[in-house]
Design an enzyme around this catalytic site. Structure first.
Site, short mmCIF file in Angstrom:
data_model
loop_
_atom_site.label_atom_id
_atom_site.label_comp_id
_atom_site.label_asym_id
_atom_site.label_seq_id
_atom_site.Cartn_x
_atom_site.Cartn_y
_atom_site.Cartn_z
N CYS A 225 32.90 37.37 38.24
CA CYS A 225 32.55 38.21 37.09
C CYS A 225 33.33 39.51 37.09
O CYS A 225 33.68 40.05 36.04
CB CYS A 225 31.05 38.48 37.07
SG CYS A 225 30.07 36.97 36.90
N THR A 226 33.61 40.02 38.29
CA THR A 226 34.40 41.25 38.39
C THR A 226 35.84 40.99 37.95
O THR A 226 36.42 41.77 37.19
CB THR A 226 34.37 41.78 39.83
OG1 THR A 226 33.01 42.08 40.19
CG2 THR A 226 35.21 43.05 39.96
#
Length: 214
Positions: free
Chosen positions: A102-103
């Site tokens: 997600c980062t």
């Protein structure tokens, strides 16, 4: 076979949602215990029914409406508010802030943000994370777009992006939706997990194509 699929699903979500070693260790211990129990009772194990892009909305129809609290702390954001500005919206669902995938995904959207703006498009993320966690994520990653908190996963379910795992809850599966300025759902990316490094570029290309033919 069903037990194996259950184990695979639990481990995949554990990997996506565990940003730190201590958290990851604890989650995998729980996953191992759950999978062992599932295998021991294989005759009663059923595969999660609301997962893996189930019940996707139809492209070309109105996007499912929503009203969700945003990470900016100024109330709720609705689909009507997003389309009112007559911009294209890239609505992307993700499992959990601060996890590796997600980062990387958020950083790629931030990197390409000027290109999206040049295409009259806005980026909005959605997950089941609380507002405070999403706000912290946006601050620490210096994101110039915001996230919406879908507590309970009801909007994720409406978009066919909910991954429900018995004993662990409901998470947002990694999927991306392009919504035109009239609120119509124009494109759905379901195979995002395996293409995270390339995903933002692929969204930009599809957005250009859709705008050309609009």
């Amino acid at each position: 076979m069903r037990s194996f699929l259950m184990l695979f699903t639990v481990v995949a979500v554990a990997h996506a949602l565990a940003p730190e070693q201590n958290t990851r260790r604890g989650f995998f211990q729980k996953a191992a215990a759950a999978s062992t129990a599932a295998i021991a009772t294989a005759t009663t194990v059923t595969f999660p029914t609301e997962s893996f892009a189930a019940n996707l909305p139809v492209q070309g129809t109105k996007a499912p409406p929503f009203a969700l609290p945003n990470s900016r702390g100024n109330g709720v954001t609705t689909l009507d508010a997003l389309t009112k500005a007559k911009k294209w919206t890239v609505l992307y669902f993700y499992p959990g802030a601060f996890s590796k995938g997600c980062t990387l995904e958020a950083r790629a959207f931030q990197r390409d943000l000027d290109e999206y703006r040049n295409l009259n498009a806005q980026i909005v993320g959605v997950s089941v994370d609380p507002v405070e966690k999403n706000a912290q994520f946006c601050t620490e990653e210096k994101l110039d777009f915001y996230m919406l908190s879908d507590k309970g996963g009801q909007i994720s379910k409406a978009y066919g992006s909910a991954l429900s795992i018995p004993g662990f809850g409901t998470f947002s599966n990694r999927q991306t939706y392009i919504i035109d300025p009239n609120g119509n759902l124009r494109w759905i990316f379901t195979d995002v997990e395996s293409r995270i490094p390339k995903h933002s570029g692929e969204v930009l290309e599809k957005l250009k194509e859709l705008e050309t033919t609009a």
